[in-house]
Design a protein around this motif. Structure first.
Motif, mmCIF file in Angstrom:
data_model
loop_
_atom_site.group_PDB
_atom_site.id
_atom_site.type_symbol
_atom_site.label_atom_id
_atom_site.label_comp_id
_atom_site.label_asym_id
_atom_site.label_seq_id
_atom_site.Cartn_x
_atom_site.Cartn_y
_atom_site.Cartn_z
ATOM 1 N N MET A 58 20.745 50.160 -50.121
ATOM 2 C CA MET A 58 21.904 50.548 -50.925
ATOM 3 C C MET A 58 21.648 50.642 -52.422
ATOM 4 S SD MET A 58 24.915 48.401 -49.018
ATOM 5 C CE MET A 58 26.149 49.281 -49.953
ATOM 6 N N GLY A 59 20.470 50.226 -52.876
ATOM 7 C CA GLY A 59 20.164 50.345 -54.289
ATOM 8 C C GLY A 59 20.244 49.037 -55.052
ATOM 9 N N ALA A 60 19.814 49.105 -56.316
ATOM 10 C CA ALA A 60 19.648 47.907 -57.131
ATOM 11 C C ALA A 60 20.971 47.194 -57.443
ATOM 12 C CB ALA A 60 18.949 48.261 -58.439
ATOM 13 N N ARG A 61 22.035 47.956 -57.638
ATOM 14 C CA ARG A 61 23.322 47.333 -57.981
ATOM 15 C C ARG A 61 23.798 46.419 -56.856
ATOM 16 N NH1 ARG A 61 29.127 50.279 -57.659
ATOM 17 N NH2 ARG A 61 30.434 48.553 -58.350
ATOM 18 N N ALA A 62 23.790 46.937 -55.648
ATOM 19 C CA ALA A 62 24.225 46.137 -54.503
ATOM 20 C C ALA A 62 23.276 44.960 -54.289
ATOM 21 C CB ALA A 62 24.279 47.000 -53.244
ATOM 22 N N GLY A 63 21.979 45.204 -54.424
ATOM 23 C CA GLY A 63 21.008 44.127 -54.247
ATOM 24 C C GLY A 63 21.190 43.019 -55.258
ATOM 25 N N ALA A 64 21.496 43.392 -56.514
ATOM 26 C CA ALA A 64 21.703 42.383 -57.553
ATOM 27 C C ALA A 64 22.928 41.530 -57.254
ATOM 28 C CB ALA A 64 21.853 43.060 -58.916
ATOM 29 N N LEU A 65 23.982 42.149 -56.752
ATOM 30 C CA LEU A 65 25.181 41.389 -56.388
ATOM 31 C C LEU A 65 24.885 40.390 -55.273
ATOM 32 C CD1 LEU A 65 27.928 44.180 -56.423
ATOM 33 C CD2 LEU A 65 27.731 42.238 -58.006
ATOM 34 N N VAL A 66 24.114 40.844 -54.273
ATOM 35 C CA VAL A 66 23.773 39.953 -53.161
ATOM 36 C C VAL A 66 22.881 38.826 -53.640
ATOM 37 C CG1 VAL A 66 22.632 39.812 -50.917
ATOM 38 C CG2 VAL A 66 24.050 41.791 -51.466
#
Length: 202
Positions: A58-66
């Motif tokens: 899903m990309g860096a934004r979603a990964g950072a949130l997780v």
């Protein structure tokens, strides 16, 4: 009515272990993927609910949130343990959070690999230890481009750092158990590393 000291201590341990497991079980990766992409992350990529798979799918934004959420789970669990029982309680809270993240009751006991949650717990237990582990992880990933290898090697150093920081065998034992869980959850990664088929980070 006041509880006898032994009963009060037992109650505190019960609260720490239960709260830590439930906090660790919060399905951050699954929830973020549902929220941002309306998809079940368990059906994509490696099928893992952790930040690495979410980032790839899903990309860096979603990964950072997780990543932030998973780290926060470990930190909250360790903080509860620290407040109620001291350093040993913080380690126990972190351990149960890792167990909850790996085998979450809310996802039918199929979860992530525990690295970020364990790091969050270690950051509450000892900031210098957490910094050392992050530095080792970054060095391994930069040198090899394998996130999984960096995670395994970094986690495996935790008991050594905890011993140097606290000289407390129960604390070290908790760190060893965290490492064993994380290593167990990385079995498939180890097999791919040995066969040369592991996915590189860049």
């Amino acid at each position: 009515m006041e509880l006898a000291p032994g009963w009060e201590t037992a109650l505190r341990w019960g609260v720490v272990l239960l709260v830590a497991y439930l906090v660790g079980s919060v399905p951050v990766g699954y929830s973020v993927a549902r929220w941002l992409g309306r998809l079940d992350i368990r059906r994509y990529g490696s099928g893992n609910v952790g930040a690495t798979n979410v980032t790839r799918v899903m990309g860096a934004r979603a990964g950072a949130l997780v990543l932030a959420g998973d780290v926060a789970k470990g930190a909250v669990a360790a903080w509860v343990g620290l407040r109620l029982l001291g350093v040993q309680g913080a380690v126990a809270g972190g351990l149960l959070a890792v167990i909850g993240h790996s085998w979450p009751v809310f996802l039918r006991f199929s979860g992530g690999k525990g690295v970020a949650t364990g790091l969050g717990a270690v950051a509450v237990i000892s900031v210098p230890v957490a910094v050392a582990m992050v530095a080792i992880w970054a060095g391994v990933v930069l040198a090899t481009r394998y996130v999984s290898l960096g995670s395994i090697i970094s986690a495996s150093t935790a008991p050594v750092w905890l011993w140097l920081a606290f000289r407390d065998w129960p604390v070290v034992a908790g760190g060893v158990l965290m490492v064993l869980i994380i290593a167990w959850r990385h079995q498939s990664n180890v097999r791919r590393l040995l066969s040369g088929s592991e996915h590189r980070s860049y």
